[in-house]
Design an enzyme around this catalytic site. Structure first.
Site, mmCIF file in Angstrom:
data_model
loop_
_atom_site.group_PDB
_atom_site.id
_atom_site.type_symbol
_atom_site.label_atom_id
_atom_site.label_comp_id
_atom_site.label_asym_id
_atom_site.label_seq_id
_atom_site.Cartn_x
_atom_site.Cartn_y
_atom_site.Cartn_z
ATOM 1 N N GLN A 237 60.932 21.408 -4.455
ATOM 2 C CA GLN A 237 59.612 21.498 -5.074
ATOM 3 C C GLN A 237 59.614 22.538 -6.190
ATOM 4 O O GLN A 237 58.706 22.562 -7.011
ATOM 5 C CB GLN A 237 58.548 21.845 -4.021
ATOM 6 C CG GLN A 237 58.311 20.722 -3.018
ATOM 7 C CD GLN A 237 57.234 21.014 -1.992
ATOM 8 O OE1 GLN A 237 57.473 20.866 -0.800
ATOM 9 N NE2 GLN A 237 56.048 21.414 -2.421
ATOM 10 N N ARG A 384 50.508 21.123 2.635
ATOM 11 C CA ARG A 384 49.422 20.654 1.785
ATOM 12 C C ARG A 384 48.240 21.611 1.772
ATOM 13 O O ARG A 384 47.094 21.232 1.977
ATOM 14 C CB ARG A 384 48.946 19.279 2.229
ATOM 15 C CG ARG A 384 48.306 18.507 1.072
ATOM 16 C CD ARG A 384 47.747 17.202 1.525
ATOM 17 N NE ARG A 384 47.277 16.433 0.391
ATOM 18 C CZ ARG A 384 47.654 15.181 0.149
ATOM 19 N NH1 ARG A 384 48.509 14.583 0.935
ATOM 20 N NH2 ARG A 384 47.163 14.535 -0.870
ATOM 21 N N CYS A 385 48.553 22.878 1.540
ATOM 22 C CA CYS A 385 47.471 23.839 1.347
ATOM 23 C C CYS A 385 48.035 24.987 0.561
ATOM 24 O O CYS A 385 49.224 25.156 0.458
ATOM 25 C CB CYS A 385 46.913 24.347 2.675
ATOM 26 S SG CYS A 385 47.979 25.500 3.525
ATOM 27 N N GLU A 760 45.193 19.643 -2.276
ATOM 28 C CA GLU A 760 45.238 20.180 -0.921
ATOM 29 C C GLU A 760 43.868 20.357 -0.297
ATOM 30 O O GLU A 760 43.756 20.533 0.920
ATOM 31 C CB GLU A 760 46.017 21.481 -0.962
ATOM 32 C CG GLU A 760 47.392 21.168 -1.498
ATOM 33 C CD GLU A 760 48.208 22.375 -1.886
ATOM 34 O OE1 GLU A 760 49.434 22.262 -1.892
ATOM 35 O OE2 GLU A 760 47.626 23.408 -2.164
#
Lengths: 807, 287
Positions: A237, A384-385, A760
């Protein structure tokens, strides 16, 4: 002008710029099976590596015998910690300032820990070899319960830290203690509690789970002995960060390391960290001189590379009798597993958990987080935050419901009463953040109107009465969640990773024919950057999005960026793109002025070119300006049309939203049905509404999974009991509820295009909405708080504990 | 998740398959849909040296009516079972159950024979076969024999099948015209094994249960025939008390494992509920 002249609307639409529901350009290849993922990389002579893993959660490694494995046809090498010590790589630094074993060095500290790396001519031979490596273990007492980690007689997990009374984030209180992080004014907060009219206190757990992207973590490492260059294709990522880390720990010159993140099949935080597989594949390639591929299987992914959450949050709110909050006090016990490998900005051991005051105007607050070691996999990634923001949002949103219940107030009403008001922005929170903008009351009221909230409460009251009369065995819950995210890490004043400020970057190069390429430091894993980044440029410079190619992920060609996670791409890289585009536009304006023979101040930008003010027929399109940039620039100006921008954001962005979930639960089986889920998101300026909607659908589905059953669970011996998709809840389309999406727009005042990020938000806001719905369903039976996950049997257990099951 | 080495055989007759199985011994396993065996091989929990693929053997597929029996070839897929008019007309409960097995992709490949043969307690069809009084045709080196489904299951993955034998077909007596039926399966998601499931086939007469059979899935090491529970409802109108009695009798023989689906107490509790719901739904369907 003749009839063929396009209208302004038509010219604007032709750009497919910001606000356009432009179809995702990357889907042309993805939907035809033509993506190019790491496992598609096949090089001549490529070898395959795979791990011998520990069956024990805690054991001493007495011996490793590879003699039989080396006899397996195709097996070339077995790498152990002893091998890695010769190149000083048996341990590696973590992003959180700890160190982590690459391969078991004397001990194993969690089940499925990497013990040895078998290198073979193909994956089958590697696995045959794994089965022949004999490892002798002496089992040690495992430490699984974080609440027992700091008992006096708790087993010593990290012998390498013996005698170290402080770590990367200050003093350590115990041999299994990692750090204590405190924020806020303790005395003022204690004072608020001592004079409070009403207080609540609850231990709210957010269980351990896992991001589980469909594509697991993997890499191909290829070392060229002649050139001394290492090329790594990986599921990264943040490819540039990986390049720097590899350079620092492998002592290779950074220009001789080429990191390529090709198409990535989902990341969700799982692919931010550095894992032993990467190091072992690189070492194996350097040793053998051949490319080496490492591909995790599903079980390895779920049990060894990272985890998320595992926060146990003792939460107290002080309030007045009429429901005005006066103080917040939170203590978190954070289970980090065997090594502190949290992927947070370096100075933030608990991420941005201090956003825990949420959307509410708490005059005072105090937060303390204790991180501890246990015999579980390391990780602590932001699934996802933004860093630990979903834990914070769950904590405060659950606690506000508990307070509402104690006060006998409606939970939506309590929120409306305590929201930070529009005129208070920029708002300085009691735990140190400066919220950029928000209009919470408007969003909450819109959500309540859309779902007909008052009617839902009436329906619930009727259903509760029917339940009490014995006419139904179903109960109904309405879950309200109002979240404020903090994303866009981040400003150099707050954020760095290993000393590198968390800026992001864009380089735009326009070609003579009015097309161009944009290279960006972010890295899409499915978010649709190739589509949306081009839309920003299209609107900024007036060139159709279709004419802009977006490229990410190759560290040789992309400008240095900190990657994609924590919803940072739009707030940071998106800003860099807009700023680079504005540099292009500024030079274009000078060229246009020269060609139109006016002063540049006499020009105004008009959708897709520059027009002389007051002389509408004198116009030069951006397409023509691009051509001119390569043949007739003003005297003294360099030819060409390129720009680079490195953007260091002045502040974070603060997306918010109001979510409402309606659910029924059959108390006899615990089976729930999500009747309705409404999600209103305010992410500021909306670049591509279709992609936003897709992001919200995906994030809500993950939130649904997490709240309703998705967990990484260990038994008392430290065995992972949810290590495959048989037991780790990954909902299919059948289980996934229908989503209703909506929005308000409150632009970020400091972002060049006013965008805040959205990827997110639905995970952050969705989890409390589901959990609050379950808790709300049971509340009339006398329940205050039921821990997640709310899978069928736990709902049944809740009903049983409340005494509503027939004998 | 990489299987060990194995040899692959693809015989074209049952005799050849039996011969291969007999000569290769314990190291050989027959392969049908592979949905149980292949995942176990990938985890190396099963490491057969030889796989005998049954897909090329003619005559192992198909559903036929033979007098009062329905014959299902072992290699008939769940999808083919669902497409069968014979099943739709005579034994519709099998359609109901097959639709609750995994997803369409699995059902295109998974076979009825494989589902009943290997003794996986999570499989759905075995309990149905007990409920329907089915018998399995086993062909082996010593010839052909028939074993009642009720005598076939001995423990998790332990069955009455002998070395060298292959289950080649299933014979099911057609239930009485006008029978009621239901398969109630509680599962966490598509593709999951049952947390608890109950199959019911019954006949009604004058508003009362005349005959009844109840089978249970994944509530013990083997599928169960809940005889006492079935007896408890015969002659009743399935009033609340009788339903409770049946559930209690069924629960008395349940011995599920505690797993991620829930603790033993929960699985037995919902097992009882599945029995009650299946009885009610079956009765509603009965003529």
């Amino acid at each position: 002008m003749n009839d063929m002249t396009p209208t302004r609307e038509e010219r604007s639409a032709a750009l497919e710029g910001m606000g356009c529901k432009r179809k995702r350009v990357e889907d042309i290849r993805f939907t035809q099976g033509k993506g190019n993922y790491v496992d598609d990389v096949k090089l001549p002579g490529m070898l395959h590596g795979d791990f011998v893993r520990s069956p024990h959660a805690h054991a001493r490694v007495k011996s490793i015998d590879d003699s039989e494995a080396l006899k397996v046809p195709g097996v070339l090498a077995v790498i152990t910690a002893e091998t890695l010590k010769t190149v000083n790589l048996a341990w590696m630094p973590t992003l959180a300032g700890d160190v982590q074993m690459v391969l078991a060095d004397g001990k194993v500290l969690f089940q499925n820990q990497e013990v040895a790396f078998v290198v073979a001519t193909d994956r089958y031979a590697a696995d045959d070899g794994i089965n022949k490596v004999k490892v002798e273990y002496e089992a040690l007492a495992p430490l699984i319960d974080p609440f027992k980690s700091m008992d006096a007689d708790a087993p010593v997990l990290r012998e390498d830290l013996a005698g170290k009374t402080s770590g990367a984030h200050g003093p350590r209180k115990h041999h299994n203690h990692i750090f204590e992080w405190t924020v806020g004014d303790k005395d003022l907060t204690n004072a608020a509690f001592s004079k409070a009219e009403v207080t609540i206190k609850e231990m709210i757990s957010y269980h351990r789970t896992h991001p589980s992207p469909l594509e697991t973590c993997q890499c191909v490492c290829s070392f060229d002995k002649i050139k001394g260059e290492l090329t790594i294709w990986g599921t990264f990522q943040a490819p540039h960060v990986i390049r720097t880390v590899v350079s620092l720990i492998a002592k290779l010159p950074e220009q001789k390391i080429h990191v390529i993140s090709p198409d990535i099949g989902g990341g969700f935080g799982n692919k931010v960290g550095a894992y032993p597989g990467y190091i072992c594949a690189a070492v194996a390639s350097i040793v053998t001189g051949k490319p080496v591929k490492w591909v995790e299987d599903r079980i390895e992914n779920l049990t060894a590379t990272s985890f998320a959450r595992d926060y146990h949050m003792t939460t107290e709110i002080a309030a007045t009798k009429d429901g005005k909050v006066t103080g917040l006090r939170v203590h978190v016990l954070a289970d980090h597993g065997a090594f502190d490998a949290c992927a947070d900005p370096s100075k933030w051991p608990a991420g941005f958990f201090n956003i825990v005051t949420g959307s509410y105007d708490f005059p005072v607050a105090h937060l303390a987080v204790d991180g501890v070691y246990t015999n579980k996999a390391p990780g602590g990634v932001a699934y996802r935050c933004s860093f630990r923001v979903t834990e914070a949002a769950y904590c405060i949103e659950r606690a506000m419901d508990i307070l509402a219940q104690k006060l006998g107030m409606d939970p939506a009403e309590l929120r409306l009463k305590n929201f930070i008001k529009p005129e208070q922005f920029p708002y300085h929170s009691a735990l140190g953040w400066e919220y950029d903008s928000g209009n919470y009351g408007t969003a909450m009221r819109k959500a309540m109107e859309k779902v007909k909230y008052a009617e839902l409460r009436k329906e619930q009251a009727a259903m509760r009465a029917a339940f009490k009369r014995g006419e139904t065995r179903e109960i109904m819950g309405i879950g309200v969640s109002f979240f404020t995210e903090i994303v866009g890490a981040g400003p150099s004043k707050n954020c760095d990773i290993l000393g590198i400020a968390m800026f992001d970057s864009c380089e735009i190069r326009m070609h003579p024919t009015g097309a161009g390429i944009a290279r960006v430091g972010s890295k899409s894993q499915g978010q649709g950057h190739e589509t949306t980044w081009a839309q920003i440029i299209a609107t900024e410079i007036g060139i159709p999005a279709d004419n802009i190619m977006v490229e990410e992920g190759n560290t040789d060609t992309a400008p240095y960026g900190l990657g994609t996670y924590g919803s940072r791409s739009t707030p940071v890289a998106g800003a860099a793109i807009a700023m680079a585009a504005r540099k292009i536009k500024a030079k274009a304006q000078m060229i246009a002025a020269y060609k139109l023979e006016v002063h540049e101040d006499d020009l105004e930008f008009d959708i897709d070119g520059f027009r002389v003010k007051g002389l509408p027929e004198k116009f030069m399109s951006m397409k023509d300006i691009c051509w001119a940039a390569y043949n007739s620039v003003p005297p003294g100006m360099e030819p060409g049309l390129e720009a680079v921008s490195y953007y260091d954001p002045p502040n974070m962005t603060y997306p918010f939203g109001a979510y409402i979930c309606v659910m029924t639960i059959d108390v006899d089986t615990g089976v729930y049905k999500v009747k309705r889920f409404y999600a209103l998101d305010d992410c500021g300026t909306r670049i591509n509404p279709m992609i936003i909607e897709g992001q919200v659908h995906g994030g809500l589905t993950e939130a649904f999974a997490i709240a309703m059953g998705q967990e990484i669970r260990y038994d008392a011996e430290g065995n992972v009991v949810t290590g495959s998709f048989m037991d780790f809840f990954m909902p299919t389309a059948v289980e996934t509820p229908h989503w209703e999406t909506d929005f308000t727009v409150t632009p970020s005042p400091h972002h060049p295009i006013g965008a805040k990020g959205v990827g997110e938000s639905p995970n952050v806001g969705g989890v409390p909405a589901f959990s609050n719905a379950v808790n709300d369903a049971f509340s009339f039976l006398g329940s205050t708080h039921i821990q997640m996950p709310h899978d069928y049997w736990r709902n049944w257990a809740a009903a049983k504990n409340l005494g509503v099951l027939a004998a | 998740m990489i299987p060990g080495p194995f040899s692959y055989h693809r015989p074209t007759t049952v005799a050849d398959a039996v011969k291969l199985l007999s000569t290769l011994g314990d190291d050989a396993r027959p392969l049908a849909g592979g949905h149980s065996l292949v995942p176990m091989m990938k985890l190396r929990l099963a490491t057969p040296e030889h796989l005998i693929d049954l897909h090329d053997i003619a005559g192992l597929k198909g559903v036929t009516r033979d007098g009062n029996n329905v014959l299902i070839g072992a290699m008939t897929t769940q999808h083919e079972l669902l497409a069968s008019e014979v099943i739709a007309k005579s034994i519709p409960v099998l359609h109901e159950a097959a639709l609750l097995i995994a997803d369409p992709q699995v059902r295109y490949r998974g076979t009825v024979g494989g589902n009943v043969a290997n003794g996986d307690p999570g499989n759905d069809m075995p309990a149905l076969m007990l409920t329907l009084g089915a018998a399995y045709r086993l062909e082996g080196p010593n010839g052909v024999r028939k074993v009642a489904a009720a005598d076939y299951y001995q423990g998790a993955y332990f069955t009455a099948i002998e070395a060298g034998e292959i289950l080649t077909s299933i014979s099911i007596p057609v239930p009485a015209a006008g029978h009621g039926h239901a398969y109630e399966k509680l599962k966490r998601k598509v593709g999951d094994y049952a947390t608890a499931a109950a199959a019911v086939v019954l006949t009604m007469s004058g508003g009362k249960v005349e005959t009844c059979a109840i089978g249970l899935t994944n509530l013990s090491e083997t599928p169960l025939l809940a005889d006492a529970a079935a007896k408890a409802v015969i002659g009743t109108s399935l009033d609340a008390a009788s339903l409770k009695k049946a559930a209690a009798a069924a629960q008395a023989i349940m011995a599920p494992a505690a797993d991620a689906r829930g603790p033993v107490e929960y699985r037995k509790h919902v097992g009882g509920i599945m029995v009650m719901r299946a009885l009610q739904r079956a009765a509603a369907k009965a003529a």
